[in-house]
Design an enzyme around this catalytic site. Structure first.
Site, short mmCIF file in Angstrom:
data_model
loop_
_atom_site.label_atom_id
_atom_site.label_comp_id
_atom_site.label_asym_id
_atom_site.label_seq_id
_atom_site.Cartn_x
_atom_site.Cartn_y
_atom_site.Cartn_z
N SER A 154 0.85 -1.18 0.00
CA SER A 154 0.00 0.00 0.00
C SER A 154 0.89 1.24 0.00
CB SER A 154 -0.89 0.01 1.25
OG SER A 154 -1.54 1.25 1.41
N TYR A 168 -1.38 -0.87 10.62
CA TYR A 168 -1.57 -1.24 9.22
C TYR A 168 -0.42 -0.71 8.37
CZ TYR A 168 -3.61 -1.25 4.53
OH TYR A 168 -3.84 -1.42 3.17
#
Length: 267
Positions: free
Chosen positions: A146, A159
């Site tokens: 990401s 995350y």
């Protein structure tokens, strides 16, 4: 290195019951004529997807129901995926997130996040790489990271940290596997309008149509282009690419401070 040819060959896709994983499975079947083995926790969705791919695109499609936060399920996925089947590609897309104060993330929830986003990726990579190399077909792995792995993201701290690991691990693994002919692509998208956005609560901050937000089908197209071209790292979209450039040029503290204003939950 030659292009990764998916037609008539099997590709494993994890996290395929919704969002990016589902759309990548559809694109492999629709655009590449590839057979697909899909993995996720929700049997009904996987079975519906397999029926769709078989009926609409005439490919083979099978599913494995598994929770990749559980080590025994990770091992079972590999066993079932490679039983009487030679995989040519694997897309490790499954992931979970948490939005909120890092210190309020419960230990059990953090362990699930870590096991899903990191531990399962490392273990499946270790199992799959020799399998993909064994028959000399020059297969490929894709690890989904990401943009949050490129820059510190306050209020998504755990995350962001797991995706930073995947980014570094995947790029290093690509060099280690180069002599085997197996390519490793790290795909690092930004915001995608998926169920993950809704379930995490981030839809309160970011919505489909916002600048930089991609639809899942659009993102899947970018991902598979990078995968089949065997790119080591792919960041889709000009805004995300600008963020990737900023991550190399600007102090990380400055980036974290700016990102905090975007991600800070409301009262």
């Amino acid at each position: 290195m030659t292009t990764l040819e998916l037609r008539g060959r099997w590709t494993l896709v994890t996290g395929a019951s919704s969002g990016l994983g589902l759309e990548m499975a559809r694109a492999i079947a629709r655009d590449h004529g590839g057979h697909v083995l899909v993995v996720a926790r929700r049997r009904d969705r996987l079975e519906a997807l397999c029926e769709e791919l078989r009926t609409r695109h005439g490919v083979q499609a099978e599913c494995v129901v598994a929770d990749l936060s559980r080590p025994e399920d990770v091992e079972r996925v590999f066993t079932e995926a490679t039983r009487e089947r030679q995989l040519h590609g694997a897309v490790l897309n499954a992931g979970v997130t948490y939005w909120g104060d890092a210190v309020k993330l419960a230990p059990g929830a953090f362990q699930t996040l870590l096991d899903t986003n990191v531990t399962s990726v490392v273990r499946l990579s270790a199992l799959l790489a020799p399998h993909l190399a064994a028959h000399g077909t020059r297969g490929g792995l894709m690890l989904v990271s990401s943009v949050a792995g490129l820059i510190p993201v306050p209020y998504q701290a755990a995350y962001s940290g797991t995706k930073a690991f995947v980014l570094s691990y995947g790029q290093a693994l690509a060099q280690e596997l180069r002599p085997t002919g197996v390519s490793v692509t790290v795909f690092a998208p930004g915001g995608i309008a998926t169920e993950l956005l809704e379930h995490s609560g981030l839809s309160q901050r970011f919505k489909a149509g916002d600048l930089g937000m991609m639809t899942a089908p659009e993102c899947a197209t970018h991902a598979l282009r990078a995968f089949t071209r065997r790119r080591t790292l792919s960041v889709p979209g000009w805004l995300n690419q600008a963020l990737a450039l900023a991550a190399r040029l600007l102090p990380r503290g400055v980036l974290a401070q700016h990102t905090a204003t975007l991600y800070r939950p409301g009262p």
